[in-house]
Write a protein that holds these residues in place. Structure first.
Motif, PDB file in Angstrom:
ATOM      1  N   THR A 322       0.744  -4.231   9.177  1.00 46.44           N
ATOM      2  CA  THR A 322      -0.479  -3.470   8.895  1.00 46.44           C
ATOM      3  C   THR A 322      -0.472  -2.146   9.641  1.00 46.44           C
ATOM      4  OG1 THR A 322      -1.706  -5.533   8.566  1.00 46.44           O
ATOM      5  CG2 THR A 322      -3.005  -3.552   8.966  1.00 46.44           C
ATOM      6  N   ILE A 323      -0.071  -2.161  10.898  1.00 47.03           N
ATOM      7  CA  ILE A 323      -0.008  -0.933  11.695  1.00 47.03           C
ATOM      8  C   ILE A 323       1.023   0.029  11.113  1.00 47.03           C
ATOM      9  CG2 ILE A 323       0.642  -0.010  13.966  1.00 47.03           C
ATOM     10  CD1 ILE A 323      -0.538  -2.644  15.156  1.00 47.03           C
ATOM     11  N   GLN A 324       2.175  -0.485  10.717  1.00 52.94           N
ATOM     12  CA  GLN A 324       3.215   0.363  10.143  1.00 52.94           C
ATOM     13  C   GLN A 324       2.772   0.971   8.811  1.00 52.94           C
ATOM     14  OE1 GLN A 324       6.356  -2.581  10.134  1.00 52.94           O
ATOM     15  NE2 GLN A 324       7.330  -1.711  11.963  1.00 52.94           N
ATOM     16  N   ARG A 325       1.960   0.243   8.042  1.00 45.39           N
ATOM     17  CA  ARG A 325       1.463   0.755   6.758  1.00 45.39           C
ATOM     18  C   ARG A 325       0.430   1.849   6.937  1.00 45.39           C
ATOM     19  NH1 ARG A 325       1.287  -4.527   4.817  1.00 45.39           N
ATOM     20  NH2 ARG A 325      -0.909  -4.725   5.378  1.00 45.39           N
ATOM     21  N   ASN A 326      -0.212   1.889   8.113  1.00 41.45           N
ATOM     22  CA  ASN A 326      -1.385   2.762   8.307  1.00 41.45           C
ATOM     23  C   ASN A 326      -1.245   3.610   9.562  1.00 41.45           C
ATOM     24  OD1 ASN A 326      -3.472   1.670   6.163  1.00 41.45           O
ATOM     25  ND2 ASN A 326      -2.560  -0.147   7.103  1.00 41.45           N
ATOM     26  N   PRO A 327      -0.455   4.701   9.498  1.00 42.68           N
ATOM     27  CA  PRO A 327      -0.314   5.565  10.678  1.00 42.68           C
ATOM     28  C   PRO A 327      -1.637   6.179  11.124  1.00 42.68           C
ATOM     29  CG  PRO A 327       0.699   6.555   8.714  1.00 42.68           C
ATOM     30  CD  PRO A 327       0.389   5.136   8.372  1.00 42.68           C
ATOM     31  N   SER A 328      -2.630   6.257  10.210  1.00 40.24           N
ATOM     32  CA  SER A 328      -3.927   6.837  10.588  1.00 40.24           C
ATOM     33  C   SER A 328      -4.671   5.956  11.579  1.00 40.24           C
ATOM     34  CB  SER A 328      -4.797   7.060   9.349  1.00 40.24           C
ATOM     35  OG  SER A 328      -5.081   5.834   8.695  1.00 40.24           O
ATOM     36  N   LEU A 335       2.722  -2.217  18.521  1.00 41.69           N
ATOM     37  CA  LEU A 335       3.897  -2.860  17.923  1.00 41.69           C
ATOM     38  C   LEU A 335       4.718  -3.437  19.070  1.00 41.69           C
ATOM     39  CD1 LEU A 335       4.801  -0.097  15.310  1.00 41.69           C
ATOM     40  CD2 LEU A 335       3.787  -2.340  14.824  1.00 41.69           C
ATOM     41  N   LEU A 336       4.590  -4.731  19.307  1.00 44.05           N
ATOM     42  CA  LEU A 336       5.141  -5.342  20.516  1.00 44.05           C
ATOM     43  C   LEU A 336       6.346  -6.241  20.265  1.00 44.05           C
ATOM     44  CD1 LEU A 336       1.800  -6.263  22.333  1.00 44.05           C
ATOM     45  CD2 LEU A 336       3.168  -4.192  22.562  1.00 44.05           C
ATOM     46  N   PRO A 369      11.918  -7.711  13.418  1.00 40.57           N
ATOM     47  CA  PRO A 369      10.981  -8.706  13.970  1.00 40.57           C
ATOM     48  C   PRO A 369       9.687  -8.889  13.180  1.00 40.57           C
ATOM     49  CG  PRO A 369      10.970  -6.706  15.291  1.00 40.57           C
ATOM     50  CD  PRO A 369      12.095  -6.559  14.311  1.00 40.57           C
ATOM     51  N   TYR A 370       9.305  -7.925  12.344  1.00 42.38           N
ATOM     52  CA  TYR A 370       8.025  -8.035  11.638  1.00 42.38           C
ATOM     53  C   TYR A 370       8.167  -8.637  10.237  1.00 42.38           C
ATOM     54  CZ  TYR A 370       6.659  -5.124  15.524  1.00 42.38           C
ATOM     55  OH  TYR A 370       6.454  -4.652  16.801  1.00 42.38           O
ATOM     56  N   ARG A 371       9.371  -9.018   9.862  1.00 39.41           N
ATOM     57  CA  ARG A 371       9.597  -9.626   8.551  1.00 39.41           C
ATOM     58  C   ARG A 371       9.288 -11.127   8.616  1.00 39.41           C
ATOM     59  NH1 ARG A 371      13.699 -12.451   6.545  1.00 39.41           N
ATOM     60  NH2 ARG A 371      14.984 -11.983   8.392  1.00 39.41           N
ATOM     61  N   LEU A 372       8.524 -11.596   7.627  1.00 41.77           N
ATOM     62  CA  LEU A 372       8.275 -13.031   7.522  1.00 41.77           C
ATOM     63  C   LEU A 372       9.521 -13.713   6.983  1.00 41.77           C
ATOM     64  CD1 LEU A 372       4.691 -13.302   5.933  1.00 41.77           C
ATOM     65  CD2 LEU A 372       5.293 -13.171   8.351  1.00 41.77           C
ATOM     66  N   ASP A 469      -6.787  -3.626   4.695  1.00 38.95           N
ATOM     67  CA  ASP A 469      -6.226  -3.261   6.003  1.00 38.95           C
ATOM     68  C   ASP A 469      -7.316  -2.733   6.929  1.00 38.95           C
ATOM     69  OD1 ASP A 469      -3.730  -3.996   5.123  1.00 38.95           O
ATOM     70  OD2 ASP A 469      -2.971  -1.953   4.879  1.00 38.95           O
ATOM     71  N   PHE A 470      -8.265  -2.004   6.353  1.00 40.11           N
ATOM     72  CA  PHE A 470      -9.311  -1.406   7.191  1.00 40.11           C
ATOM     73  C   PHE A 470     -10.265  -2.464   7.731  1.00 40.11           C
ATOM     74  CE2 PHE A 470     -12.928   1.317   8.273  1.00 40.11           C
ATOM     75  CZ  PHE A 470     -12.263   2.332   8.952  1.00 40.11           C
ATOM     76  N   LEU A 471     -10.473  -3.539   6.980  1.00 38.57           N
ATOM     77  CA  LEU A 471     -11.287  -4.638   7.514  1.00 38.57           C
ATOM     78  C   LEU A 471     -10.633  -5.206   8.769  1.00 38.57           C
ATOM     79  CD1 LEU A 471     -12.298  -6.294   4.143  1.00 38.57           C
ATOM     80  CD2 LEU A 471     -13.908  -5.454   5.868  1.00 38.57           C
ATOM     81  N   TRP A 472      -9.298  -5.296   8.780  1.00 41.02           N
ATOM     82  CA  TRP A 472      -8.609  -5.720  10.003  1.00 41.02           C
ATOM     83  C   TRP A 472      -8.805  -4.679  11.101  1.00 41.02           C
ATOM     84  CZ3 TRP A 472      -4.611  -3.297  12.694  1.00 41.02           C
ATOM     85  CH2 TRP A 472      -4.087  -4.033  13.757  1.00 41.02           C
ATOM     86  N   PHE A 473      -8.746  -3.389  10.755  1.00 33.23           N
ATOM     87  CA  PHE A 473      -8.970  -2.337  11.752  1.00 33.23           C
ATOM     88  C   PHE A 473     -10.374  -2.460  12.355  1.00 33.23           C
ATOM     89  CE2 PHE A 473     -10.614   1.838  12.944  1.00 33.23           C
ATOM     90  CZ  PHE A 473      -9.638   2.282  13.838  1.00 33.23           C
TER      91      PHE A 473
END
Length: 658
Positions: A322-328, A335-336, A369-372, A469-473
């Motif tokens: 989600t973070i990678q999809r949304n640089p804004s 990203l840990l 690491p972020y791939r399911l 994605d924004f609901l998660w934000f």
């Protein structure tokens, strides 16, 4: 064709509803009379966190307002213990009635006395409303009879026997208990005219679904979304990130009843996946939290921990996507997973390198690491389908959207859950979204619009994906208005021993909201001005045991999250604050922990509460001073203009009888 103005068009439309002088003047008389009535009582609750029993009790007793009405009517004629029993009957009529009837040596006489007492309390509660409004609150099947009894007048000689006969007939036909239940429910409805829920219905406690059912049955309610609410809203849209987070939160607090029993979502696929993938894995970092030892009865904590580890790793992966999809979102520092050194068993944060308590992650590929994994992907598809197909969940979330928003202005008060984001100088924090610079009210309005697109936009569109994605934000994004912190330290709290990494720095708003000037500026930003305007805030528990006050900035702002949730009560020292705004002013009430529904019913134990009036009006507040009153006054002004148009002949009257 006549050259008419928009105003004349409006008056002609109004004339369709009020076609002559008689109809228009009658409505003016009716509305002006309403304006002189006392304002209805508003009840404010916040941060319910699934604590259904405590919520139902405080809803039933209206933060002490129901007991106050009982005392007003019966203080001089009934001792305190009997008034307590009667109050408990009003709170829980179905549950309490059988006990009280069984204890009475003369059932018919007990019915007669109880009906009489309840009618007196009903009359007091109904006295601030029009008869028409009271009629609308009456039950359909016996409302006409109750309406007759409510309008009893002992001075009318010809009707004394009539009223006595009505009561006798109710008892003789074995309808007394149904009438008692109806009147108890009527009292509760009339005591509170409108209910405000200032966020966080979900998570932590066991049965948020029961709370939602109660809210959907309430006669008048609005909801300001909390960050836990928007998380569930995101899960209902099918956001895999939100679904994984909802499940992780629920398992953390051993709270699977709401998932499986409440919403009928099977966790068997997750359990099977966890048993297979993590059966030989260390899961000590993922044990569920038990508030009381008794809660462990019947709980397979090892399996729960495996399920928790499985969904938590998926959560971290999906959050990264989600973070990678949304640089804004400006959250790349969160990203840990790619910062883990598996050989050393450490992770590198902006503040340094830290040892991990657990580094056994068989599904994480260090190269990606972020791939399911295929199995994780299949699991999330199953869970997504279950959330989307839960009829009850979808119904509840639809209600949240229809009755809710990020904020509300109501009768001079500004209600929101989290914060109005600020910078370290006390100015409204600027966000850059969609090519716009947004802050203050404009930010809140934009955020709410995007949150709605996440649910209502067509599946497969960019608007729908960004909205999800924004609901998660909104749930946990940097300085999000419903979250109000720099970041959420779920990863650190779960996997790093060093507690210095667990901090979740608050937005500067939470320092500046102690200042009167800042609160006045916030209120003005939302179009509210005047000495009796307030901000009603939830989200951050008030640490009462440490001497913190819920009243900030000299009374300009009130925080009503005081620990409703049991998980927070050791920190706060109490069990929550509620607010009552009646025709005499605003009262804030601090509640002690709820003894439990069974104890409350058996022993007539109310929640111990301390009420404090902090904005009392010198004169009783009338409907004419409320938002509803202002709207009614505008209608009166329009009708007066219509009257003048009738009398000048500009609009022809229609005097035909319908």
């Amino acid at each position: 064709m006549d050259n008419i103005t928009d105003r004349q068009k409006y008056l002609r439309l109004l004339a369709l509803q009020y076609p002559n002088v008689r109809a228009a003047s009658s409505e003016i008389i009716h509305l002006q009379a309403i304006l002189s009535l006392p304002k209805g009582t508003e009840h404010f609750m916040s941060d319910l966190h699934g604590e259904a029993d405590a919520f139902v009790h405080i809803l039933n007793n209206a933060s002490g307002a129901v007991r106050e009405k009982v005392d007003i009517v019966l203080r001089d004629s009934l001792p305190a213990d009997e008034r307590a029993r009667l109050a408990t009957l009003i709170y829980y009529p179905e549950e309490k009635l059988e006990e009280l009837v069984a204890a009475s040596p003369d059932r018919a006489e007990w019915y007669r006395i109880t009906l009489s007492r309840l009618l007196e309390i009903c009359r007091l509660c109904a006295s601030k409303y029009t008869r028409a409004k009271v009629r609308r609150a009456l039950p359909r099947w016996n409302g006409d009879i109750i309406n007759e009894l409510l309008n009893k007048n002992n001075d009318i000689y010809n009707k004394r026997e009539y009223f006595d006969t009505v009561i006798s007939s109710i008892i003789e036909t074995d309808r007394a208990e149904e009438f008692i239940i109806s009147m108890c429910n009527l009292i509760k409805r009339l005591v509170v005219d409108h209910l405000h829920i200032v966020g966080d219905i979900f998570d932590r406690g066991p049965r948020a679904d029961i709370i939602m059912d109660m809210l959907m049955d309430h006669h008048s309610v609005d909801i300001q979304w909390g960050n836990h609410d928007v998380l569930w809203m995101g899960a209902a849209t099918g956001s895999r990130t939100c679904i994984a987070t909802v499940l992780s939160n629920s398992i953390t607090y051993n709270n699977l009843d709401v998932i499986e029993t409440g919403y009928g979502i099977s966790l068997r696929p997750l359990a099977l996946f966890a048993d297979e993938t993590y059966r030989n894995s260390d899961v000590s970092c993922f044990m569920p939290k038990m508030l009381e030892p008794a809660e462990q009865t019947g709980v397979d904590t090892a399996r729960a921990a495996r399920m928790h580890k499985a969904i938590a790793i998926i959560q971290f992966k999906l959050e990264g996507q989600t973070i990678q999809r949304n640089p804004s979102f400006h959250m790349d520092d969160r990203l840990l997973l790619d910062k883990i050194d598996f050989a050393k068993g450490t992770v590198t944060l902006p503040t340094g390198e830290y040892t991990l308590r657990d580094c056994d992650f068989p599904t994480i590929d260090p190269a990606d690491p972020y791939r399911l994994t295929p199995e994780e992907h299949t699991l999330m598809a199953q869970l997504k389908n279950s959330f989307l197909r839960s009829e009850k969940l979808q119904r509840h979330i639809g209600f949240l959207y229809s009755k809710g928003g990020l904020y509300k202005c109501f009768n001079g008060n500004l209600l929101f859950h989290g914060c109005i984001p600020m910078d370290d100088k006390g100015e409204f924090l600027q966000f850059s979204f969609g090519g716009q610079q947004l802050s203050g009210k404009a930010l809140m309005d934009w955020c709410e619009t995007v949150a709605r697109e996440g649910y209502y936009a067509r599946e497969g569109t960019e608007e729908r994906q960004f909205g999800k994605d924004f609901l998660w934000f909104l749930w946990c994004g940097r300085n999000s208005p419903s979250f109000g912190r720099d970041h959420i330290a779920t990863f650190e709290r779960r996997l790093i021993e060093d507690k210095s990494t667990w901090a979740e720095p608050k937005n500067p708003y939470y320092s500046f909201y102690n200042e009167d000037e800042v609160c006045v500026r916030i209120l003005r930003e939302f179009g509210l001005e005047g000495e009796h305007c307030h901000i009603v805030n939830g989200h951050v528990p008030v640490k009462t045991k440490d001497g913190e006050s819920p009243i900030k900035a000299g009374g300009r702002l009130i925080v009503i999250d005081g620990g409703f949730c049991r998980a927070y009560q050791p920190t706060t020292g109490i069990a929550g604050y509620t607010l009552v705004f009646d025709s005499w002013g605003i009262h804030i009430t601090a509640h002690e922990p709820f003894p439990g529904k069974e104890t409350a019913i058996r022993d007539n134990k109310d929640i111990l509460s301390t009420s404090m009036a902090f904005d009392r009006s010198e004169n009783r507040i009338r409907i004419c001073e409320t938002d509803v009153g202002h709207a009614l006054q505008q209608t009166i002004d329009d009708l007066k203009e219509l009257l003048a148009a009738f009398r000048r002949g500009e609009i022809k009257e229609d005097n035909r009888e319908n």
